[in-house]
Motif scaffolding. Structure first.
Motif, PDB file in Angstrom:
ATOM      1  N   GLU A  66       0.832  -1.210   0.000  1.00 59.02           N
ATOM      2  CA  GLU A  66       0.000   0.000   0.000  1.00 59.02           C
ATOM      3  C   GLU A  66       0.868   1.262   0.000  1.00 59.02           C
ATOM      4  OE1 GLU A  66      -3.331   0.474   0.147  1.00 59.02           O
ATOM      5  OE2 GLU A  66      -3.380   2.608   0.725  1.00 59.02           O
ATOM      6  N   LYS A  69       2.688   1.721  -3.270  1.00 61.75           N
ATOM      7  CA  LYS A  69       1.735   2.106  -4.301  1.00 61.75           C
ATOM      8  C   LYS A  69       1.418   3.590  -4.195  1.00 61.75           C
ATOM      9  CE  LYS A  69      -2.227   0.001  -4.414  1.00 61.75           C
ATOM     10  NZ  LYS A  69      -3.301  -1.019  -4.223  1.00 61.75           N
ATOM     11  N   ARG A  70       1.177   4.046  -2.989  1.00 58.45           N
ATOM     12  CA  ARG A  70       0.845   5.452  -2.776  1.00 58.45           C
ATOM     13  C   ARG A  70       2.002   6.363  -3.153  1.00 58.45           C
ATOM     14  NH1 ARG A  70      -3.908   6.351   0.185  1.00 58.45           N
ATOM     15  NH2 ARG A  70      -3.320   8.514   0.545  1.00 58.45           N
ATOM     16  N   ARG A  72       3.940   5.720  -5.455  1.00 58.22           N
ATOM     17  CA  ARG A  72       4.138   5.440  -6.879  1.00 58.22           C
ATOM     18  C   ARG A  72       5.507   4.840  -7.162  1.00 58.22           C
ATOM     19  NH1 ARG A  72       2.306   9.520 -11.271  1.00 58.22           N
ATOM     20  NH2 ARG A  72       3.571  11.016 -10.173  1.00 58.22           N
TER      21      ARG A  72
ATOM     22  N   GLU B 158      -0.519  12.953   0.973  1.00 57.88           N
ATOM     23  CA  GLU B 158      -1.724  12.334   1.520  1.00 57.88           C
ATOM     24  C   GLU B 158      -2.962  13.001   0.926  1.00 57.88           C
ATOM     25  OE1 GLU B 158      -2.123   9.725   3.337  1.00 57.88           O
ATOM     26  OE2 GLU B 158      -0.001   9.379   3.622  1.00 57.88           O
ATOM     27  N   CYS B 161      -5.248  11.995  -2.430  1.00 59.25           N
ATOM     28  CA  CYS B 161      -6.196  10.896  -2.566  1.00 59.25           C
ATOM     29  C   CYS B 161      -7.475  11.131  -1.773  1.00 59.25           C
ATOM     30  CB  CYS B 161      -5.553   9.601  -2.091  1.00 59.25           C
ATOM     31  SG  CYS B 161      -4.130   9.182  -3.083  1.00 59.25           S
ATOM     32  N   ASN B 168      -4.187   3.661  -5.879  1.00 53.69           N
ATOM     33  CA  ASN B 168      -3.015   3.448  -6.703  1.00 53.69           C
ATOM     34  C   ASN B 168      -2.306   4.766  -6.930  1.00 53.69           C
ATOM     35  OD1 ASN B 168      -1.715   1.304  -7.627  1.00 53.69           O
ATOM     36  ND2 ASN B 168      -2.790   1.135  -9.568  1.00 53.69           N
ATOM     37  N   CYS B 169      -2.506   5.702  -6.062  1.00 56.93           N
ATOM     38  CA  CYS B 169      -1.882   7.010  -6.297  1.00 56.93           C
ATOM     39  C   CYS B 169      -1.300   7.568  -5.017  1.00 56.93           C
ATOM     40  CB  CYS B 169      -2.872   7.986  -6.891  1.00 56.93           C
ATOM     41  SG  CYS B 169      -3.854   8.895  -5.698  1.00 56.93           S
TER      42      CYS B 169
END
Lengths: 169, 169
Positions: A66, A69-70, A72, B158, B161, B168-169
DNA sequence: AATCAATTTGCAACTCGATGTCAACTGAAA
DNA sequence: TTTCAGTTGACATCGAGTTGCAAATTGATT
């Protein structure tokens, strides 16, 4: 372009330069993702991580994924559900690339092309869309399977999917 | 190209022409997928189907989806996990198209382009890969969200999103 | 219209990838 | 070395999707 032509980000380096706390578990997980030749799913990643740190927990694996992914730093793939519902992960590359999943033998090839970059530019230009992530997956039959198998891929043929499940085919 | 320019296959017609047994439940499900303006997930499909046939069962929904997928009459989408793990379905179109998912507002746009077709041809030519299905999904920020929001999309922020999960970002 | 084999459905239990909670622990800044 | 926000492990839980089986339905045949 061959997979080995794609440059992967150095995950450890990126993480430390962004001030992310480096725990023992994270180090193991990140190194495994970085080193891996193939695309890892969470369960496989956990299994391999436990060989280096037996106490490592499943939740930590998911939390690390996670995180990456965040930030990138990794991409998430489905690989056309070739192996069920699992998701797969890979260190990000400098250039986006296509994943070609063979329904026949299960092999996954990577392919990058200037055409893909042009398509992305067009999306931005025409739709005013700011792209953050892309995921282009293609399912079908790879070269060697095409050579081996006589019958062309036919819609609705039971035979075309054989033992593989969830093929979308 | 706008979504309404894409031609969808007539599912009922295709099914009968292929000699698939048409039950009441299938008819309802297939009609709902065909009529739907947006992309349906299994739960929504079940819910809508029950308004027409209250007895209809979840398993039947999944089995029908499986059938349509195998016959290549519908496409399966993830929409960049904009809404979690769900899969989404749409009647196949005459031309493959991209799905643009906005992480900000959740809107999904469709876009088709000759460049995409050329890319597919290149994949076939260069890799000797026979394409059966493609899935190109793009995540980012749509035009109107770009106009509204000051801050550019930043890695690891943070704030980028906000309320949406699994971005996924 | 009645028959009947093959297919499909509903039900309910189940699988499995992924997430939430919370007390205990730890990396790294002071 | 102390401190504490951030992280982990343990475990319960979630939710999408699947499966086995008896009963119901389809549509071809008589």
């Amino acid at each position: 372009m061959k997979p080995d032509r794609l440059k992967r980000y150095s995950l450890l380096q990126e993480l430390s330069s962004r001030g992310v706390r480096m725990t023992g578990q994270r180090k193991v997980l990140v190194e495994l993702i970085q080193e891996s030749e193939d695309h890892l799913d969470a369960a496989t990643l956990l299994e391999r991580a436990r060989q280096r740190d037996p106490g490592i927990n499943r939740a930590t694996v998911y939390r690390t994924i996670e995180l990456l992914k965040r930030l990138r730093l990794i991409d998430e793939l489905d690989l056309m559900r070739l192996n069920g519902e699992k998701h797969f992960y890979e260190a990000r590359t400098n250039v986006d690339h296509v994943h070609l999943a063979c329904f026949e033998c299960g092999k996954v090839e990577e392919f990058s092309s200037p055409l893909f970059e042009r398509l992305k530019q067009e999306i931005t230009r025409v739709n005013g869309f700011t792209i953050r992530v892309t995921r282009l997956e293609v399912g079908g039959r790879c070269r060697s399977c095409c050579a081996q198998v006589r019958t062309p891929i036919e819609c609705g043929e039971e035979t075309c999917c054989k033992s593989l499940k969830n093929l979308n085919c």
